[in-house]
Design a protein around this motif. Structure first.
Motif, PDB file in Angstrom:
ATOM      1  N   MET A  99       0.815  -1.224   0.000  1.00 56.67           N
ATOM      2  CA  MET A  99       0.000   0.000   0.000  1.00 56.67           C
ATOM      3  C   MET A  99       0.843   1.266   0.000  1.00 56.67           C
ATOM      4  O   MET A  99       1.864   1.346   0.678  1.00 56.67           O
ATOM      5  CB  MET A  99      -0.912   0.010   1.230  1.00 56.67           C
ATOM      6  CG  MET A  99      -2.044  -0.989   1.164  1.00 56.67           C
ATOM      7  SD  MET A  99      -3.171  -0.847   2.573  1.00 56.67           S
ATOM      8  CE  MET A  99      -2.281  -1.771   3.807  1.00 56.67           C
ATOM      9  N   SER A 100       0.371   2.262  -0.736  1.00 52.97           N
ATOM     10  CA  SER A 100       0.982   3.595  -0.725  1.00 52.97           C
ATOM     11  C   SER A 100       0.527   4.322   0.538  1.00 52.97           C
ATOM     12  O   SER A 100      -0.473   3.932   1.166  1.00 52.97           O
ATOM     13  CB  SER A 100       0.536   4.375  -1.967  1.00 52.97           C
ATOM     14  OG  SER A 100      -0.866   4.563  -1.926  1.00 52.97           O
ATOM     15  N   PRO A 101       1.219   5.408   0.930  1.00 46.05           N
ATOM     16  CA  PRO A 101       0.804   6.170   2.126  1.00 46.05           C
ATOM     17  C   PRO A 101      -0.646   6.675   2.025  1.00 46.05           C
ATOM     18  O   PRO A 101      -1.368   6.700   3.016  1.00 46.05           O
ATOM     19  CB  PRO A 101       1.790   7.345   2.159  1.00 46.05           C
ATOM     20  CG  PRO A 101       2.997   6.848   1.428  1.00 46.05           C
ATOM     21  CD  PRO A 101       2.484   5.907   0.376  1.00 46.05           C
ATOM     22  N   PRO A 111     -11.334  -0.243   5.649  1.00 50.02           N
ATOM     23  CA  PRO A 111     -10.391  -1.350   5.474  1.00 50.02           C
ATOM     24  C   PRO A 111     -10.555  -2.097   4.149  1.00 50.02           C
ATOM     25  O   PRO A 111      -9.611  -2.702   3.656  1.00 50.02           O
ATOM     26  CB  PRO A 111     -10.707  -2.284   6.655  1.00 50.02           C
ATOM     27  CG  PRO A 111     -11.333  -1.408   7.671  1.00 50.02           C
ATOM     28  CD  PRO A 111     -12.095  -0.380   6.906  1.00 50.02           C
ATOM     29  N   GLY A 112     -11.755  -2.047   3.576  1.00 48.86           N
ATOM     30  CA  GLY A 112     -12.000  -2.729   2.307  1.00 48.86           C
ATOM     31  C   GLY A 112     -11.131  -2.200   1.185  1.00 48.86           C
ATOM     32  O   GLY A 112     -10.825  -2.927   0.229  1.00 48.86           O
ATOM     33  N   ALA A 113     -10.703  -0.932   1.300  1.00 46.96           N
ATOM     34  CA  ALA A 113      -9.888  -0.321   0.237  1.00 46.96           C
ATOM     35  C   ALA A 113      -8.494  -0.934   0.166  1.00 46.96           C
ATOM     36  O   ALA A 113      -7.839  -0.894  -0.876  1.00 46.96           O
ATOM     37  CB  ALA A 113      -9.780   1.185   0.475  1.00 46.96           C
ATOM     38  N   GLY A 114      -8.018  -1.516   1.285  1.00 39.39           N
ATOM     39  CA  GLY A 114      -6.677  -2.101   1.290  1.00 39.39           C
ATOM     40  C   GLY A 114      -6.691  -3.610   1.353  1.00 39.39           C
ATOM     41  O   GLY A 114      -5.676  -4.240   1.682  1.00 39.39           O
ATOM     42  N   ALA A 115      -7.841  -4.230   1.042  1.00 37.98           N
ATOM     43  CA  ALA A 115      -7.950  -5.690   1.127  1.00 37.98           C
ATOM     44  C   ALA A 115      -7.237  -6.362  -0.034  1.00 37.98           C
ATOM     45  O   ALA A 115      -7.334  -5.922  -1.174  1.00 37.98           O
ATOM     46  CB  ALA A 115      -9.426  -6.093   1.138  1.00 37.98           C
ATOM     47  N   THR A 116      -6.525  -7.447   0.281  1.00 39.07           N
ATOM     48  CA  THR A 116      -5.845  -8.221  -0.765  1.00 39.07           C
ATOM     49  C   THR A 116      -6.837  -9.158  -1.444  1.00 39.07           C
ATOM     50  O   THR A 116      -7.986  -9.292  -1.006  1.00 39.07           O
ATOM     51  CB  THR A 116      -4.712  -9.057  -0.144  1.00 39.07           C
ATOM     52  OG1 THR A 116      -5.293  -9.942   0.816  1.00 39.07           O
ATOM     53  CG2 THR A 116      -3.673  -8.183   0.527  1.00 39.07           C
ATOM     54  N   PHE A 117      -6.376  -9.823  -2.498  1.00 36.76           N
ATOM     55  CA  PHE A 117      -7.243 -10.721  -3.263  1.00 36.76           C
ATOM     56  C   PHE A 117      -7.837 -11.813  -2.373  1.00 36.76           C
ATOM     57  O   PHE A 117      -9.040 -12.069  -2.396  1.00 36.76           O
ATOM     58  CB  PHE A 117      -6.438 -11.343  -4.414  1.00 36.76           C
ATOM     59  CG  PHE A 117      -7.173 -12.429  -5.138  1.00 36.76           C
ATOM     60  CD1 PHE A 117      -8.260 -12.137  -5.943  1.00 36.76           C
ATOM     61  CD2 PHE A 117      -6.793 -13.758  -5.003  1.00 36.76           C
ATOM     62  CE1 PHE A 117      -8.947 -13.133  -6.613  1.00 36.76           C
ATOM     63  CE2 PHE A 117      -7.471 -14.765  -5.665  1.00 36.76           C
ATOM     64  CZ  PHE A 117      -8.550 -14.449  -6.476  1.00 36.76           C
ATOM     65  N   LEU A 118      -6.965 -12.441  -1.577  1.00 38.63           N
ATOM     66  CA  LEU A 118      -7.421 -13.529  -0.712  1.00 38.63           C
ATOM     67  C   LEU A 118      -8.430 -13.014   0.331  1.00 38.63           C
ATOM     68  O   LEU A 118      -9.411 -13.680   0.650  1.00 38.63           O
ATOM     69  CB  LEU A 118      -6.216 -14.155  -0.005  1.00 38.63           C
ATOM     70  CG  LEU A 118      -6.385 -15.600   0.482  1.00 38.63           C
ATOM     71  CD1 LEU A 118      -6.733 -16.524  -0.665  1.00 38.63           C
ATOM     72  CD2 LEU A 118      -5.103 -16.075   1.173  1.00 38.63           C
ATOM     73  N   SER A 119      -8.166 -11.802   0.814  1.00 32.43           N
ATOM     74  CA  SER A 119      -9.061 -11.191   1.807  1.00 32.43           C
ATOM     75  C   SER A 119     -10.398 -10.808   1.171  1.00 32.43           C
ATOM     76  O   SER A 119     -11.445 -10.918   1.792  1.00 32.43           O
ATOM     77  CB  SER A 119      -8.393  -9.954   2.407  1.00 32.43           C
ATOM     78  OG  SER A 119      -9.227  -9.348   3.351  1.00 32.43           O
ATOM     79  N   ARG A 120     -10.318 -10.389  -0.098  1.00 33.15           N
ATOM     80  CA  ARG A 120     -11.551  -9.980  -0.784  1.00 33.15           C
ATOM     81  C   ARG A 120     -12.465 -11.166  -1.060  1.00 33.15           C
ATOM     82  O   ARG A 120     -13.678 -11.065  -0.911  1.00 33.15           O
ATOM     83  CB  ARG A 120     -11.225  -9.266  -2.101  1.00 33.15           C
ATOM     84  CG  ARG A 120     -10.640  -7.879  -1.942  1.00 33.15           C
ATOM     85  CD  ARG A 120     -10.700  -7.068  -3.214  1.00 33.15           C
ATOM     86  NE  ARG A 120      -9.995  -7.684  -4.327  1.00 33.15           N
ATOM     87  CZ  ARG A 120      -8.689  -7.548  -4.571  1.00 33.15           C
ATOM     88  NH1 ARG A 120      -7.946  -6.822  -3.742  1.00 33.15           N
ATOM     89  NH2 ARG A 120      -8.134  -8.123  -5.612  1.00 33.15           N
ATOM     90  N   ILE A 121     -11.869 -12.293  -1.478  1.00 32.90           N
ATOM     91  CA  ILE A 121     -12.735 -13.434  -1.836  1.00 32.90           C
ATOM     92  C   ILE A 121     -13.269 -14.170  -0.604  1.00 32.90           C
ATOM     93  O   ILE A 121     -14.282 -14.845  -0.678  1.00 32.90           O
ATOM     94  CB  ILE A 121     -12.022 -14.429  -2.792  1.00 32.90           C
ATOM     95  CG1 ILE A 121     -10.815 -15.083  -2.120  1.00 32.90           C
ATOM     96  CG2 ILE A 121     -11.658 -13.753  -4.101  1.00 32.90           C
ATOM     97  CD1 ILE A 121     -10.217 -16.220  -2.934  1.00 32.90           C
ATOM     98  N   THR A 122     -12.585 -14.016   0.531  1.00 31.88           N
ATOM     99  CA  THR A 122     -13.071 -14.667   1.764  1.00 31.88           C
ATOM    100  C   THR A 122     -13.689 -13.654   2.738  1.00 31.88           C
ATOM    101  O   THR A 122     -14.149 -14.030   3.807  1.00 31.88           O
ATOM    102  CB  THR A 122     -11.907 -15.378   2.486  1.00 31.88           C
ATOM    103  OG1 THR A 122     -10.883 -14.413   2.776  1.00 31.88           O
ATOM    104  CG2 THR A 122     -11.349 -16.509   1.649  1.00 31.88           C
ATOM    105  N   PHE A 123     -13.678 -12.356   2.359  1.00 29.75           N
ATOM    106  CA  PHE A 123     -14.238 -11.266   3.165  1.00 29.75           C
ATOM    107  C   PHE A 123     -13.563 -11.166   4.539  1.00 29.75           C
ATOM    108  O   PHE A 123     -14.187 -10.764   5.524  1.00 29.75           O
ATOM    109  CB  PHE A 123     -15.756 -11.435   3.329  1.00 29.75           C
ATOM    110  CG  PHE A 123     -16.492 -11.444   2.013  1.00 29.75           C
ATOM    111  CD1 PHE A 123     -16.844 -10.256   1.395  1.00 29.75           C
ATOM    112  CD2 PHE A 123     -16.786 -12.641   1.372  1.00 29.75           C
ATOM    113  CE1 PHE A 123     -17.499 -10.262   0.172  1.00 29.75           C
ATOM    114  CE2 PHE A 123     -17.440 -12.652   0.145  1.00 29.75           C
ATOM    115  CZ  PHE A 123     -17.802 -11.459  -0.452  1.00 29.75           C
ATOM    116  N   ASN A 124     -12.267 -11.507   4.583  1.00 23.34           N
ATOM    117  CA  ASN A 124     -11.525 -11.409   5.848  1.00 23.34           C
ATOM    118  C   ASN A 124     -11.344  -9.967   6.302  1.00 23.34           C
ATOM    119  O   ASN A 124     -11.158  -9.709   7.491  1.00 23.34           O
ATOM    120  CB  ASN A 124     -10.139 -12.068   5.703  1.00 23.34           C
ATOM    121  CG  ASN A 124     -10.193 -13.551   6.034  1.00 23.34           C
ATOM    122  OD1 ASN A 124     -11.209 -14.039   6.524  1.00 23.34           O
ATOM    123  ND2 ASN A 124      -9.137 -14.271   5.750  1.00 23.34           N
TER     124      ASN A 124
END
Length: 1441
Positions: A99-101, A111-124
């Protein structure tokens, strides 16, 4: 040769691999360059696939080394494992965010704006909110910020862009259709003359043709649905959100295709259990594949659902914002067609229907696709027999179509009833004080209950239709499978149903069950949405206010110019203002005077561009400020009400406060100018509201000021102060154009100051209409001569202009007949002024508190209350029937399992037709039994739900009408209306459907688990930990979900409150040109609601993905245990257990999802229950009842009477003690905040005593019921409140009086001629808020009410403050004559009206400071003398009045 083949094969693989790598790298580069991207999904998938592919050589190299006990190729071995380790590290790194500053700052808010792919598909990424919700109840401040693409501003902007284009096209189409129809009708009408012999005959025939056509048009009007631009809304929605639609469609397609892989794997698994010679690893491979396919299916399904629910949210947002925007700019013709209640329904119910239907819109193509693919696979297993099932499904289509048509009709009826109910509820809440003062609650309650009764009848019809539809949808899969299996075994004796065929088919039929059951529901939902679509298209497609009515040409010499202008309230009607010419130079002060209905207010409205121009033009130089006759106050701080969006400048603000005499009022408020003002200025008196309205205009620094009777509601001395300091030649507005409409008698003294049409003296000398008007209604007091001379000397530039004199003459003409037809189309919303003294806010800054919200788990009492409202008998029998249905379902599947064993028993043997028929017959009978029981259960539950709706609404209405007035003073009406709108809608339509589904699915899952444990006992080992995890996840999630639902409900109320407030002040908002600012405020309000909706959607997906993973484990373990136990159980049970397990994945998710939704929706019952249990005012009727003739004398006695508005506030009346004899005429005066209106409220027990008592004819009023008291007293309030209904209902809601008595009081109140001239007479329909009557006529109707009651005690609460001179004169004369035998208490700020009273009570700060006859008080030279002097009354002039 083998080596060559391998070399060629490896070469091909290399090139394919290289191509894939290049494509993946290109994708990765594209994603990496995407703005705000924190990782690369393509890169993660690349490394993941590489690791998965490397697992095979990984284990091969190890096994080879172990087998040979040495490593054959050490460099290759070493390099591979180093490479594998690096690939694994790369996979782990690709799963982390970079992530950029700027993104890091954004992630803090969302927090959804910085979610990774794995986090996005599992809604972690949502874990943080779930944790927070589990630890403590969530509040609005905990909500995360929205992404820009999800904000109302962004959505609305895109939607409006497409809407303008599509609506433009639709309007062109519509105009073309109208033109074609017109030409067609003309051509038909031209045929008759051509056949005639003479011109006269031809013309007569032409007339006849047109008359016949008119009759036919009238007959066909009902049939004609589209008299507005149509068929554009759906296209607009599609174009606005097409990429979201395409994305969700892609995921849905993948999920649908994967759904058909599982039955094929089940087929292989059954074959494996039948073939005892096959290797065990094959079974485990099938089990793993079942798990992988199920996991992928779950991931795709959740991505699809997430996008669909976000799409629904965005569609609802776009429609709500569009409705609000349209309401700000719509023409008056359109406004009269849509009441506030109906427009609120567009924002709530209709927008919500679009939300609901877009959630599952892809089922329109997905359901047919699933049906077709299912049929293809069934054909592969069962051959042409499948056609029997297809035929059954085709037979269902017309049945569903018929049901959909019926649903459409019923839904249309339902929406009409809802609109009517909300309309009358909106009126009741707006006029609640009038209802209480007149003790009319029972009558209006009966009206609402009658409308509700009609609504419930329609709901019951819909319930029966739903039950039948459910029966059809439940029978469909059974009938399809029955027809298919029966034909399959009947066509040939060789066709024996095997476990492979049966359970693969059953799995396919289970897949088939969902589209078959969902399709009719979707069709019904689309039908309901079609009704909403038409309503929205009609509203949004209506005409806007014409922008070209008012020109802004700087070349004119006049600041305000009207040249030969004629204006009408309705497009095609007779003009109300005719041939008006007017010119006002910059700095001019103009007074507009005239009799009732002469068009004074209409002239101001025409200048504001609110009327239709039929000829002439208006030119304005500069900006407007408008002060309406009934002040419009926002629910905001006093400062915000005055600033009205302008920047705060302390000195200017202080100057305006001083000029508008608001300084003393601020001292009474603890928070000063930061004190919150309640809805409709509830905690301000009428005078204070008017002064705040004037201060708003003065602060605005506009160029032109339109003042509609600005001094009507203020005391005489305050009026003089306001004129001198603000309006007059030396006031704040001295260099501005001021156009002021004057009604009230004692404001005529200001006329010498105005610049209009020459000097005041010249108009008096001309002996024209102006002079006649003053002779009729104005008396120039001798003692005022000197002050008038001062005024005249101060006036500047006395001008004379003939057209202007004509304009005044025009305005003085009576135009009652025209006004009757035109004025009804005005849609200025009434402001209900419930007067209260300013002490109300002494203790704190806030008057309107934040909406209370329950926290934690929904109490058991709420569930108990709902079931109790349903009826215990209904609930018990419905549950019992659903259990029987579930037993029948298990029995049918066990029968099928046993049936498949016939294939083994009758292997190479003839299959007995009798046995075959028994198998088919029992299978069909069990299936139909299920359908029948579901039908009965649904019927019982829907009837129970209608019963619950009736009981809960009745309790809510009953209690809301009985709560004390202080509740309405401190609660926004939108908050109360929300209970009757959204919450009752939830109880009526959402909860019953969910309750039924919840019972069915819960019993289904329990049956599945019991069956799995019985068929494979090993499953008990797994089911206990899985159940524990399941329970933990559910309990972890529900507090968050429940609180988000509550927050959503709470954050929805301000949307409707703001909308209602906007509608009330529409003319003011338009005049100040603040539409854009209000739209921005609306966007912010909707955004607050969207934050909770978005997070609720995410919470549901967070839960669903975890529960589906659990369900997938159930499938996996069922398959593994089937492999382990393959020697001990037959293939039929294996097939049944795995097909059950496959079904449980979806069912498990449904159970928790519906449990959660039910618990979050039951909050509606909780919210309704909260308002059903509010503390009531005193009983309406008690055992201690006064005699029929009470009060006979009309004597009043106050004994040390003290009162406060709320327990925490200071006293408003501080020990009032006085005796008033029967038939005395008492005037009550005092400066603003002295407690005059509070005294009137106390007589009606609107406020209860803190100490002391009031005696009427020696009877303590606190000992009798409120209705016994209020029915024996009469009040003519300052603000005339009318309700929609007939004139008769507004006069006599209980039908106590005869028509003769009603006509008599109408004659006495000078309304007989007007009412007799109406087509319907006493049955004439009064519009919402009485808007089709003038303010004067409304006040005269209030007088008629008072005359009808014949009470011994009459209270006039500044009754003539807001009416014109003629109406005032009529009311005063009638009161003197008709109430001469009564005790009359007159609360007045115009001292002229009480100078002939027996005695005058002077109040100051809640105490009686003087109480004597007017002459004695004038001699004392105390408080009263001071007030009289300020009003221009001296002892010498008193007798002349």
């Amino acid at each position: 040769m083998c080596a060559a083949f391998l070399e060629e094969y490896c070469g091909s693989v290399f090139w394919v691999g290289l191509t894939v790598d290049i494509l993946l790298l290109l994708c990765q580069e594209g994603v990496r360059r995407k703005e705000k991207a924190v990782d690369s999904s393509s890169l993660f998938l690349f490394w993941l696939l590489l690791v998965l592919c490397d697992i095979f050589p990984f284990q091969t190299l190890i096994r080879e080394a172990l087998r040979l006990e040495k490593v054959r190729d050490v460099p290759r071995f070493s390099l591979f494992y180093i490479s594998f380790g690096l690939t694994l590290i790369a996979l782990i790194l690709s799963a982390l965010a970079d992530m950029s500053p700027e993104t890091k700052e954004l992630v803090k808010k969302n927090p959804g704006a910085g979610a990774t792919f794995l986090s996005r598909i599992t809604f972690n990424w949502f874990n943080g909110m779930v944790m927070k919700g589990y630890k403590k109840p969530l509040v609005q401040e905990d909500m995360w910020e929205l992404n820009e693409a999800d904000s109302t501003s962004y959505i609305s902007q895109r939607f409006n862009h497409h809407m303008q284009f599509e609506l433009g096209k639709a309007r062109i189409r519509f105009q073309k259709e109208l033109k074609d129809k017109l030409l067609k009708n003309r051509s038909k009408s031209m045929e008759a003359p051509s056949q005639s012999n003479g011109l006269g005959k031809g013309v007569s025939q032409d007339v006849l043709m047109m008359e016949e056509k008119g009759k036919k048009d009238d007959e066909n009007k009902k049939k004609e649905v589209t008299n507005y631009p149509n068929s554009w809304l759906v296209t607009t929605i599609y174009k606005t959100f097409k990429w979201l639609l395409i994305e969700s469609a892609f995921f849905k397609l993948l999920q649908d295709l994967l759904a058909f892989v599982s039955p094929q794997l089940l087929k292989l698994m059954i074959s494996f259990t039948q073939d005892k010679s096959s290797y065990a690893w094959e079974g485990y491979l099938y089990a793993v594949l079942l798990l992988v396919v199920a996991l992928l299916q779950s991931l795709f399904l959740q991505q699809y659902l997430q996008r669909c629910f976000v799409l629904g949210m965005k569609v609802r947002t776009a429609l709500m914002a569009a409705v609000y925007k349209k309401a700000l700019v719509m023409s008056n013709d359109n406004r009269k067609e849509s009441t506030v209640g109906e427009t609120v329904n567009l924002m709530s119910a209709d927008a919500q229907r679009f939300n609901d239907v877009t959630n599952f819109i892809h089922l329109l193509w997905s359901c047919p696709l699933q049906i077709m693919v299912s049929i293809v696979f069934l054909w592969m297993d069962l051959g042409p027999s499948t056609l029997a099932g297809v035929a059954v499904m085709l037979l269902m289509v017309p049945v569903n179509g018929l049901l959909a048509n019926q649903a459409k009709k019923i839904q249309r009826e339902n929406m009409k009833s809802k609109d009517k109910r909300l309309k009358i509820m909106n009126e009741i809440l707006n006029g609640i004080k009038t209802l209480k003062l007149f003790a009319w609650e029972p009558s209006l309650q009966t009206q609402v209950e009658d409308i509700r009764g009609e609504e419930l009848k329609v709901m019951r019809k819909f319930a029966y239709l739903t039950s039948f539809s459910t029966f059809i949808s439940n029978c469909a899969p059974t009938l399809v499978s029955l027809a298919t299996f029966a034909v399959f075994v009947a066509v040939s004796s060789d066709n024996i149903l095997t476990a492979e065929k049966a359970f693969t088919s059953i799995s396919l039929f289970n897949i088939l069950r969902q589209p078959l059951s969902m399709l009719p529901m979707l069709i019904a939902s689309i039908v309901q949405t079609t009704v909403s679509k038409k309503r929205l298209e009609k509203f949004l497609g209506g005409d806007d206010l014409e922008n070209d009515i008012v020109c802004h040409d700087p070349s004119f010499n006049f600041a305000v110019s009207i040249c030969d202008g004629s204006f009408a309230w309705e497009k095609d009607s007779e003009p109300l203002l005719k041939s008006v010419s007017l010119g006002i130079k910059p700095g001019g002060l103009v007074a507009v005077v005239g009799a009732v209905g002469s068009g004074k207010s209409s002239l101001l409205s025409a200048l504001l561009g609110e009327m239709h121009r039929t000829k002439g033009f208006i030119n304005i130089q500069g900006s407007f400020a408008f002060i309406p006759q009934q002040a419009w106050i926002q629910n905001a701080t006093l400062r915000d009400n005055i600033l009205f969006g302008s920047p705060y400048e302390e000195q200017r603000f202080e100057d305006v406060l001083e000029a508008c005499a608001l300084g003393p009022d601020l001292k009474l408020l603890s928070a000063g100018d930061l004190t919150e003002i309640g809805e409709k200025g509830i905690n301000l008196s009428g005078g204070q509201k008017q002064r705040v309205s004037l201060a708003r205009a003065a602060y605005s620094q506009a160029d032109i000021f339109l003042l509609d009777d600005p001094l009507s509601a203020v005391d005489s001395h305050v009026g003089k102060h306001l004129f001198d300091k603000v309006i007059g030649p030396n006031g704040l507005l001295k260099n501005k154009v001021c156009m002021c409409r004057i009604n009230v008698l004692d404001k005529i003294s200001f006329l010498p100051c105005v610049d209009e049409v020459g000097s005041y003296q010249s108009l008096r000398a001309s002996k024209g209409a102006f002079s006649e008007f003053l002779d009729t209604y104005g008396t120039e007091q001798s003692n005022q001569t000197s002050s008038e001379e001062d005024f005249i000397s101060d006036s500047e530039d006395n001008q004379s202009d003939v057209p202007l004199a004509d304009a005044v003459s025009l305005m003085l003409r009576r135009e009652n007949s025209i006004r009757r037809s035109q004025r009804g189309n005005r849609s200025r919303l009434r402001k209900n002024s419930n007067l209260k003294s300013p002490e109300n806010t002494k203790k704190g800054q806030r008057l309107i508190e934040k909406e209370t919200m329950e926290t934690g788990q929904v109490k058991f009492s709420v569930w108990f209350q709902y079931v109790q409202a349903m009826g215990w008998g209904y609930a018990f029998w419905a549950l019992f029937i659903y259990i029987i249905q579930n037993v029948a379902f298990i029995g049918q599947n066990l029968w099928l399992s046993d049936w498949t064993n016939d294939a083994v028993e009758h292997y190479n043997q003839t299959y007995s037709p009798m046995k075959r028929n028994t198998r088919v017959g029992v299978f069909g009978a069990l299936g139909m039994t299920q359908g029948l029981f579901v039908f009965l259960g649904t019927l019982l539950l829907t009837n129970a739900a209608v019963n619950a709706s009736r009981v809960l609404h009745s309790k809510l209405l009953n209690n809301v009408l009985r709560v004390p007035m202080v509740f309405f003073d401190t609660t926004p009406l939108g908050r109360v209306l929300n209970r009757f709108a959204k919450d009752i809608f939830t109880i009526d339509e959402v909860i019953p459907q969910m309750f039924s589904s919840w019972i069915m699915y819960l019993l289904g899952i329990l049956g599945t688990i019991v069956f799995l444990c019985l068929s494979t006992p090993l499953f008990i080992i797994v089911i206990i930990p899985l159940a524990a995890i399941y329970f933990f996840v559910q309990r972890f999630y529900i507090p968050t979900s429940r609180q988000l639902r509550r927050l959503e409900s709470v954050s929805r109320s301000p949307i409707y409150s703001h909308f209602g407030e906007t509608m009330s002040g529409l003319s003011v908002i338009r005049a100040y040109n603040h539409q854009e600012r209000f739209m921005k405020h609306n966007e912010v309000t909707i955004d607050e609601n969207l934050k909770t909706i978005f997070l609720r959607i995410m919470s549901n997906r967070w839960l669903a993905i975890r529960l589906q993973f659990l369900g997938n484990l159930v499938v996996f373990f069922a398959a593994v245990f089937a492999v382990i136990s393959r020697n001990s159980i037959d293939s039929g049970l294996v097939g049944l257990s795995i097909s059950y397990a496959l079904n449980v994945t979806l069912t498990l998710n449904f159970v928790v999802s519906i449990t959660s939704q039910l618990e979050t929706n039951i909050v509606a019952v909780e919210r309704v229950s909260e308002y059903s249990e509010l503390e009531n005012e005193a009983p309406w009727v008690t055992q201690h009842r006064p005699s029929e003739k009470w009060p006979e004398v009309g004597s009043l006695q106050f004994v040390d009477y003290k009162v406060r508005y709320r327990p925490e506030l200071d006293l408003v009346l501080k020990g009032i003690s006085c005796d008033i004899s029967g038939t005395e005429k008492i005037g009550i005066v005092g400066r603003t905040g002295a407690g005059k209106s509070s005294l009137a409220n106390c007589l009606f027990r609107i406020i209860e005593a803190a100490e002391g008592r009031i005696l009427i004819d020696n009877l303590d009023i606190s000992t009798i019921g409120l209705h016994d008291l209020r029915n024996r007293l009469t009040i003519i309030p300052q603000d005339p409140v009318l309700f929609s209904g007939t004139l008769r209902m507004n006069l006599d809601p209980f039908d106590k009086f005869s028509n003769e008595e009603l006509w008599r009081v109408l004659e006495l109140s000078h309304l007989k001629d007007y009412v007799a001239g109406l087509k319907e007479g006493l049955k004439h329909e009064v519009a919402e808020g009485g808007e089709n009557l003038s303010v004067g006529q409304r006040q005269l109707l209030c007088l008629a009410r008072a005359l009808l009651r014949k009470s011994q005690i009459l209270i006039l609460d500044e009754a003539t403050a807001a009416v014109d001179l003629e109406t005032d004169d009529r009311i005063q004369n009638t009161i003197r004559k008709e109430f001469s035998h009564c005790t009359v208490l007159t609360i007045a700020h115009r001292l002229h009206s009480i100078m002939d009273s027996s005695r005058v009570m002077v109040l100051d700060a809640g105490k009686i400071v003087e109480f004597d006859s007017p002459s004695n008080l004038m001699e004392k030279r105390g408080y009263f003398y001071s007030m009289a002097k300020d009003a221009g009354i001296t002892h010498e002039s008193e007798t002349t009045l």
